[in-house]
Design an enzyme around this catalytic site. Structure first.
Site, PDB file in Angstrom:
ATOM      1  N   SER A 181       9.949  36.383 -17.051  1.00 28.66           N
ATOM      2  CA  SER A 181       9.116  36.532 -15.854  1.00 28.66           C
ATOM      3  C   SER A 181       9.256  35.304 -14.965  1.00 28.66           C
ATOM      4  CB  SER A 181       7.657  36.744 -16.245  1.00 28.66           C
ATOM      5  OG  SER A 181       7.002  35.497 -16.352  1.00 28.66           O
ATOM      6  N   LYS A 182       8.738  35.451 -13.762  1.00 29.70           N
ATOM      7  CA  LYS A 182       8.818  34.348 -12.791  1.00 29.70           C
ATOM      8  C   LYS A 182       8.150  33.088 -13.329  1.00 29.70           C
ATOM      9  CE  LYS A 182       9.760  36.747  -8.636  1.00 29.70           C
ATOM     10  NZ  LYS A 182      10.311  36.411  -7.371  1.00 29.70           N
ATOM     11  N   ARG A 183       7.253  33.274 -14.272  1.00 29.08           N
ATOM     12  CA  ARG A 183       6.553  32.106 -14.817  1.00 29.08           C
ATOM     13  C   ARG A 183       7.420  31.314 -15.797  1.00 29.08           C
ATOM     14  NH1 ARG A 183       2.699  35.846 -14.303  1.00 29.08           N
ATOM     15  NH2 ARG A 183       3.139  36.708 -16.351  1.00 29.08           N
ATOM     16  N   HIS A 243      14.290  30.579 -13.040  1.00 28.57           N
ATOM     17  CA  HIS A 243      14.569  30.186 -11.656  1.00 28.57           C
ATOM     18  C   HIS A 243      16.028  29.792 -11.462  1.00 28.57           C
ATOM     19  CE1 HIS A 243      10.435  30.617 -10.558  1.00 28.57           C
ATOM     20  NE2 HIS A 243      10.146  30.089 -11.730  1.00 28.57           N
TER      21      HIS A 243
END
Ligand code: GLU
Ligand code: ZN
Length: 488
Positions: A256-258, A263
């Site tokens: 996930s983006k977390r 990234h």
């Protein structure tokens, strides 16, 4: 394939680009390039609240750095523009009008809580809209309008089932009784994502929609809409859909983006090279051969067949990503590594910008010592910093120094200093010879113990480029001064 392949990159510019997004773009790119097709790049910035200019810029920056080029779309233009959804409002409104004039859609006046109440009263397990406004009488419609209600436009899902031959997964069938009629616009007339994404695919003449598995459940709705678009002359044909596997993180959860490793730009900042990151991302659902995982993008393009994509979730493994990057680094020439490491060295202030002649000379001599040792370009900074730093600014890693300079360590440094003080012709060979005689023979130390303390004294770290070569480059005066300063 008979018609030329046309695929799309269609990220939503919200937040920092995710590695899963890049993997999807890479597979589209490889597919298009393999088939000599075209790539359209459109930005799906329909969600005005979440879309940002920073995200848009970050995506383009990343794509350019990776070399994922496109033939048509944002920045380059083309015959199907504009390529920003936020600039296509008139197009969507026109399509919406045409759909509204057909029987494929109907106006719906319901409020969400009314739908929920009806579902509950009927004891229905199905979620979502119940088709209440499918066949409103004129009186009912007039009554809603008189109440001041503004309608949304809903797509009328056909009866029966929808099947497609997924390019990755084979036949997939959905019963449409499980797919409620869905909204194409808001009550204020704004088109929704459910409309604009297929409309753009239709108008941009996309032949293959290769996208993440997370979008699979929206495909029956899009296919049904596509039939309507073909019927209305807005689409010429229905694209092939293929759903690429999920990218999983730790503990078998979707990355996930977390998750920090999600990234994509962070890899560039650490000094991954594009060849390394692309090669690793290619392995998230595809392989070139069972016994081989290092390859170039030219080789991927040559070999890529969408049928070989594995539908099962792919696990993102940071260690493996780093190992692949290292393997790709080893394929670069020393000059190339130097050239690519330079921005990192400048950024960290190891060398100036522009680089002085003296620094350029030293760099040319120093890079051969580290080129084969660094796994990411950014590692050149801690590896080389000690050679370039002014004596006044030289610092040692406090942990490494504490460990190295115990009683024995200090005795070693003293002996090294005294032995080297007698060496006047300063070369790698003479430095090595003097230290061996003094420390290995004289003090009867194991090389690791003997040279470890000397290494921390002159380089500031336990891990450094080869010691004797480094000392040669550092020069006699600076080497002796650092040995002395280690003694306190
Ligand atoms: N813009 C969508 C996303 O970023 C992609 C939708 C699609 O590929 O159809 O998730
Ligand atoms: Zn309704």
């Amino acid at each position: 394939m008979t018609t030329p392949v046309r695929v799309r990159f269609c990220p939503s510019p919200t937040g920092s680009p995710h590695v899963g997004l890049v993997r999807t773009a890479l597979f589209n790119w490889a597919f298009a390039r393999h088939h000599g097709g075209q790539i359209v790049f459109r930005m799906e910035d329909t969600d005005k609240e979440r879309s940002t200019r920073e995200s848009y810029d970050a995506i383009l920056e990343l794509w350019r750095w990776l070399g994922l080029d496109w033939d048509e779309g944002v920045e380059v233009g083309g015959p199907h523009g504009p390529y920003l959804q936020s600039e296509r409002g008139d197009i969507y409104r026109d399509v919406l009008d045409r759909l509204r004039a057909s029987s494929y859609t109907y106006d719906c006046y319901c409020r969400n809580e009314e739908v929920d109440a009806r579902r509950k009263a009927a004891g229905s397990k199905v979620q979502g809209y119940d088709g209440f406004c499918r066949d409103l009488s004129d009186e009912q419609r007039d009554a809603f309008v008189a109440e001041g209600r503004a309608p949304i436009v809903r797509f009328r899902m056909p009866d029966g089932s929808i099947t497609w031959d997924d390019a990755v997964r084979g036949d997939i069938t959905f019963e449409t009784e499980n797919v409620p009629d869905y909204a194409l616009s808001r009550a204020n007339g704004d088109p929704l994502y459910t409309l604009v994404n297929p409309v753009d695919d239709a108008m941009m003449q996309i032949t293959h929609v290769l996208r993440g598995e997370d979008l699979l459940s929206s495909t029956p709705r899009q296919l049904a809409l596509f039939e309507a678009l073909v019927e209305l002359g807005i689409a010429t044909s229905v694209p092939v859909y293929g759903h690429l596997p999920y990218v999983m993180g730790q503990g078998n959860k979707k990355l996930s983006k977390r998750d920090p490793e999600a990234h994509a730009l962070a890899y560039r900042e650490q000094g991954f090279i594009p060849e390394g990151l692309l090669n690793y991302l290619a392995l998230l659902g595809w392989s070139i051969a069972g016994d081989r995982d290092v390859f170039s993008m030219a080789e991927m393009v040559e070999a890529f067949d969408i049928k070989d994509v594995n539908p099962n979730p792919a696990r993102f493994d940071l260690k493996k990503a780093e190992a692949i990057n290292t393997a790709q680094m080893r394929l670069l020439s020393l000059d190339e590594i130097t050239h690519r490491a330079l921005p990192f060295l400048k950024e960290a202030g190891v060398v100036g910008d522009p680089v002085s002649d003296a620094d350029a000379q030293l760099l040319e001599l120093a890079m051969p010592l580290v080129g084969e040792r660094i796994n990411k370009l950014g590692e050149a900074v801690p590896m080389l910093g000690f050679l370039f730093v002014d004596e006044a600014d030289f610092e040692r890693d406090p942990d490494d120094a504490a460990k190295a300079f115990d009683e024995q360590g200090l005795a070693v440094v003293q002996a090294a200093h005294d032995a080297l003080a007698d060496v006047h012709e300063w070369s790698t060979a003479s430095i090595e010879e003097a230290l061996r005689v003094a420390l290995i023979e004289g003090m009867e130390l194991k090389p690791r113990v003997a040279f470890g303390a000397v290494r921390v004294a002159v380089s500031g770290k336990r891990v450094s480029p080869p010691l004797f070569e480094s000392m040669e480059l550092l020069g006699r005066d600076r080497s002796l001064a650092r040995l002395r300063s280690a003694l306190g």
